[in-house]
Design a protein around this motif. Structure first.
Motif, short mmCIF file in Angstrom:
data_model
loop_
_atom_site.label_atom_id
_atom_site.label_comp_id
_atom_site.label_asym_id
_atom_site.label_seq_id
_atom_site.Cartn_x
_atom_site.Cartn_y
_atom_site.Cartn_z
N GLY A 110 66.40 40.27 89.71
CA GLY A 110 66.36 39.70 88.36
C GLY A 110 67.27 38.50 88.28
O GLY A 110 67.98 38.18 89.24
N ASP A 111 67.25 37.83 87.14
CA ASP A 111 68.12 36.67 86.92
C ASP A 111 69.29 37.10 86.03
O ASP A 111 69.11 37.32 84.84
N PRO A 112 70.49 37.23 86.65
CA PRO A 112 71.63 37.73 85.87
C PRO A 112 72.06 36.78 84.75
O PRO A 112 72.70 37.18 83.78
N ASP A 113 71.71 35.47 84.88
CA ASP A 113 72.15 34.50 83.88
C ASP A 113 71.12 34.26 82.79
O ASP A 113 71.38 33.52 81.84
N ALA A 114 69.93 34.88 82.94
CA ALA A 114 68.88 34.66 81.92
C ALA A 114 69.20 35.47 80.66
O ALA A 114 70.15 36.23 80.61
N ASP A 115 68.33 35.29 79.65
CA ASP A 115 68.46 36.09 78.42
C ASP A 115 68.16 37.56 78.71
O ASP A 115 67.38 37.87 79.62
N THR A 116 68.68 38.43 77.88
CA THR A 116 68.45 39.88 78.04
C THR A 116 66.96 40.21 77.96
O THR A 116 66.25 39.72 77.10
N GLN A 117 66.52 41.07 78.90
CA GLN A 117 65.16 41.65 78.83
C GLN A 117 65.22 43.09 79.33
O GLN A 117 65.54 43.33 80.49
N VAL A 118 64.94 44.04 78.43
CA VAL A 118 64.90 45.46 78.81
C VAL A 118 63.57 46.04 78.31
O VAL A 118 63.33 46.05 77.10
N LEU A 119 62.71 46.49 79.25
CA LEU A 119 61.43 47.08 78.87
C LEU A 119 61.63 48.59 78.66
O LEU A 119 62.10 49.29 79.55
N ILE A 120 61.28 49.08 77.46
CA ILE A 120 61.43 50.51 77.18
C ILE A 120 60.23 51.27 77.76
O ILE A 120 59.09 51.08 77.33
N SER A 121 60.49 52.12 78.76
CA SER A 121 59.40 52.82 79.46
C SER A 121 59.24 54.26 79.01
O SER A 121 58.21 54.88 79.24
N THR A 122 60.28 54.83 78.42
CA THR A 122 60.16 56.21 77.96
C THR A 122 61.11 56.41 76.77
O THR A 122 62.07 55.68 76.61
N ILE A 123 60.77 57.38 75.95
CA ILE A 123 61.56 57.66 74.74
C ILE A 123 62.03 59.10 74.78
O ILE A 123 61.26 60.01 75.07
N ASP A 124 63.31 59.30 74.52
CA ASP A 124 63.87 60.63 74.37
C ASP A 124 64.17 60.80 72.88
O ASP A 124 64.20 59.81 72.15
N TYR A 125 64.38 62.02 72.45
CA TYR A 125 64.68 62.22 71.03
C TYR A 125 65.79 63.25 70.91
O TYR A 125 65.81 64.24 71.63
N ASN A 126 66.73 63.00 70.02
CA ASN A 126 67.87 63.88 69.85
C ASN A 126 68.12 64.00 68.35
O ASN A 126 68.13 62.99 67.64
N GLU A 127 68.30 65.22 67.87
CA GLU A 127 68.48 65.44 66.43
C GLU A 127 69.66 64.64 65.87
O GLU A 127 69.67 64.24 64.73
N PHE A 128 70.70 64.43 66.70
CA PHE A 128 71.92 63.80 66.19
C PHE A 128 71.82 62.27 66.15
O PHE A 128 72.24 61.64 65.20
N VAL A 129 71.24 61.69 67.22
CA VAL A 129 71.21 60.21 67.27
C VAL A 129 69.80 59.63 67.07
O VAL A 129 69.64 58.42 67.03
N GLY A 130 68.79 60.50 66.93
CA GLY A 130 67.43 59.99 66.72
C GLY A 130 66.79 59.55 68.03
O GLY A 130 67.00 60.15 69.08
N ARG A 131 66.03 58.47 67.97
CA ARG A 131 65.28 58.00 69.15
C ARG A 131 66.21 57.36 70.16
O ARG A 131 67.11 56.61 69.81
N ILE A 132 65.96 57.67 71.44
CA ILE A 132 66.73 57.06 72.53
C ILE A 132 65.72 56.37 73.44
O ILE A 132 64.83 57.02 73.99
N GLY A 133 65.82 55.04 73.57
CA GLY A 133 64.91 54.31 74.44
C GLY A 133 65.50 54.21 75.84
O GLY A 133 66.68 53.93 76.01
N ILE A 134 64.66 54.46 76.88
CA ILE A 134 65.13 54.39 78.26
C ILE A 134 64.31 53.33 78.99
O ILE A 134 63.08 53.31 78.90
N GLY A 135 65.00 52.43 79.68
CA GLY A 135 64.29 51.38 80.40
C GLY A 135 65.20 50.68 81.39
O GLY A 135 66.39 50.97 81.49
N LYS A 136 64.61 49.73 82.13
CA LYS A 136 65.37 49.00 83.16
C LYS A 136 65.73 47.61 82.66
O LYS A 136 64.91 46.96 82.00
#
Length: 609
Positions: A202-228
């Motif tokens: 990847g390009d460490p100096d570029a703008d942020t890009q994180v693709l959300i590939s899976t979603i977890d869910y937790n009663e306390f914090v709500g939706r948790i997005g997981i990606g690279k």
């Protein structure tokens, strides 16, 4: 400038169901020192759900990370069942290579082909791990040829065909690069991952890009997005914008309030994550799979394949039986609606639609197993509701002709039962595509069969093969409608009145068919208490007591003996019900009933039909 991040590897473990993915991840965790020396670790530690543990299947993909030789290896354990294939498709966008696990006895199976095809389509490098080489009847040499043939069938490139092979027994905790090596530990597999799976780029100096590939869910914090993290870096409290490749109008400004990376089985708080890291992000309420979290300056969505469409549906209905509300904690349409829409937070292959009736919701999924796991989870949480028979979802072609989903079914069956299986599947519009002998006196049959032809078949299949058959299916295509199928040859035995079943009433009823209930059970008029030996429905009074008279007969003192009832599991009950029947699901009971409980109204409806 594009750079590699050499201290990280991202790898997914993919395989057919029951080839040992979760057990392999257990061993990688143990041998990388994630657990303390004296820590008591349960088997298949990654299968955290109750149903996953009971059935021995993985339903949701799980992330974990291990350290080996100063390199962090992010590992994703994926499901093997076709019904949860939507999970596999997405996960592969998060990794840079895969370990394809193949059973040394069973060889390449239908789901092996499905998951490998997805990996090759994304041009991911593949390490082939032949597992269970210590199993009786293991044939690793032949399985190598099967896997290479599979690569060729899927048009693999020359680089992909050069895939390294590793031989393992995940259960005994060793891997080897050659079959004649001395088995020691998992190091050969770790080394192969470091050597063969490329470091994330990847390009460490570029703008942020994180693709959300899976979603977890937790009663306390709500939706948790997981990606690279594909480009740039992502920081705690950073201002960002959420965009989506398939929804160009989506532009939502957010703040990153919680950022985690995976360490072993836990999530560890971090302040910043750089390219190649797999991260979990919480605090964004409207985050969906396929969303890209970007920097503010030049937000660019990362392309993401659409999730495979559902193929079957059933209606979830508010329970209106005479026993409604007695056993469940959540019984209203609002409870039911909220719970079904909440499931969409984590299950992307599911669809939920409101219907014309406020008490009924159409729920569509990838297969019977997919929907039965949802039903089982809901009843354990205290929900009470009814479900209809599963129906397939039809499409239409450009000429308005009806198309239906066709499954490719692979059946491994002892030779003596193959005739019965071919006969039953042919009745259900299945077309035999191939028949090959395999090891151990088994035959492998390959069918193309309408998805609706498999609804309600598994019970018959287990009976016909005396529990020794293995049936696997994978979606093939949509084809023109194949004609009507007669599902069930038996009618139902229906309770005539509400009350408690007694031995005397059941004794006279058991001659009519197979009973699903024993004495002392509460029944109501219109409830189904067994299957009839003929094709018609019969109403019976199982609450009837023997009339007391003052004359004694010679047989009066003989006890009435009942045949033990056939207790149906959730899957068997879903298989059994007909289109005019419902399955009443409560935390304590499963009851099959007629949709119309009143016998007179039911008769009228039958005549109109």
């Amino acid at each position: 400038m594009i750079q590699s991040r050499e201290d990280i590897r991202n790898v997914a473990i993919i395989a057919h169901v029951d080839h040992g993915k979760t057990t392999l991840v257990d061993e990688l965790l143990k041998q990388s020192g994630v657990f303390r020396e004296n820590q008591d670790v349960q088997e298949r530690v990654m299968d955290s759900g109750d149903i996953e543990r009971e059935r021995g299947i993985t339903i949701l993909s799980k992330n974990t990370a291990v350290k080996y030789k100063d390199t962090k290896i992010n590992i994703v354990d994926t499901p093997g069942h076709a019904d949860f294939g939507g999970e596999v498709e997405r996960i592969l966008k998060m990794v840079d290579g895969v370990v394809l696990l193949v059973d040394a006895f069973e060889g390449a199976m239908p789901q092996t082909k499905f998951v490998l095809m997805k990996a090759l389509d994304l041009d991911l490098p593949v390490i082939v791990c032949i597992n269970k080489i210590d199993r009786d009847g293991a044939r690793p040499e032949e399985v190598i040829d099967e896997v290479l043939e599979l690569f060729m069938d899927l048009d693999a490139s020359d680089e992909q065909l050069d895939a390294p092979f590793v031989f393992a027994s995940a259960k005994n905790g060793y891997a080897m690069k050659n079959l004649d090596d001395e088995p020691k530990d998992m190091k050969p597999l770790f080394d192969t991952i470091l050597d063969y799976i490329p470091a994330p780029k990847g390009d460490p100096d570029a703008d942020t890009q994180v693709l959300i590939s899976t979603i977890d869910y937790n009663e306390f914090v709500g939706r948790i997005g997981i990606g690279k993290v594909t480009n740039g870096s992502i920081k705690l409290n950073q201002e960002a914008v959420v965009v989506n490749h398939h929804d160009p109008d989506k532009r939502e400004r957010v703040r990153i309030s919680k950022l985690y990376e995976f360490e072993g089985l836990a999530k560890a708080d971090v302040n910043e994550a750089k390219i190649g890291s797999i991260v979990a992000i919480s605090g964004i309420s409207d985050l969906h799979i396929g969303d890209t979290i970007c920097g503010l300056e030049n937000p660019q969505a990362i392309p993401f394949q659409k999730i495979t469409e559902p193929t079957i549906s059933m209606n979830f209905i508010v329970n209106d039986s005479p026993f409604a509300g007695q056993e469940g904690k959540f019984v209203t349409s609002r409870h039911l609606r909220d719970r079904l829409y909440k499931e969409l937070n984590t299950d992307v292959s599911l669809r939920v639609e409101d219907t014309e009736s406020p008490d009924s919701f159409k729920v569509s999924g990838r297969g019977e197993l997919h929907l039965s796991v949802l039903i089982e989870n809901m009843r354990r949480e205290g929900y009470e509701f009814a479900v209809s028979k599963a129906e397939v979802l039809y499409h239409e072609d450009e000429n308005g002709k009806r198309l239906e989903p066709i499954e490719r079914a692979y059946v491994d069956v002892p030779d003596e039962f193959s005739g019965a299986v071919i006969s039953k599947l042919s009745e259900r519009k299945g077309e035999l595509q191939g028949m090959n002998p395999i090891a151990g006196g088994y035959t492998r049959l390959e069918f193309l069969i309408p998805a609706r032809g498999l609804i309600g078949y598994r019970g018959d299949f287990m009976t016909d093969t005396k529990g020794n058959g293995i049936l696997n299916t994978v979606f093939d295509s949509y084809q023109p409608y194949k004609g009507d199928i007669a599902y069930r040859k038996q009618g139902s035995l229906i309770a005539f009145e509400t009350g408690e079943s007694v031995t005397y009433g059941l004794f006279s009823a058991q001659d009519r068919g197979t009973l699903f209930i024993g004495p002392g059970e509460q029944v109501y008029s219109g409830m189904i208490i067994g299957s009839c030996s003929r094709s018609e429905d019969i109403e019976l009074n199982v609450c009837k007591k023997k009339h007391l008279t003052n004359t004694r007969t010679s047989s009066a003192d003989e006890a009435l003996t009942l045949v033990p009832p056939k207790i149906l599991s959730l899957e068997q009950a879903l298989d059994f019900i007909e289109t005019d029947e419902l399955l009443e699901v409560t935390p304590e009971n499963l009851r099959i009933r007629k949709r119309i409980l009143d016998p007179l109204k039911r008769k009228r409806a039958g005549m109109r039909k």
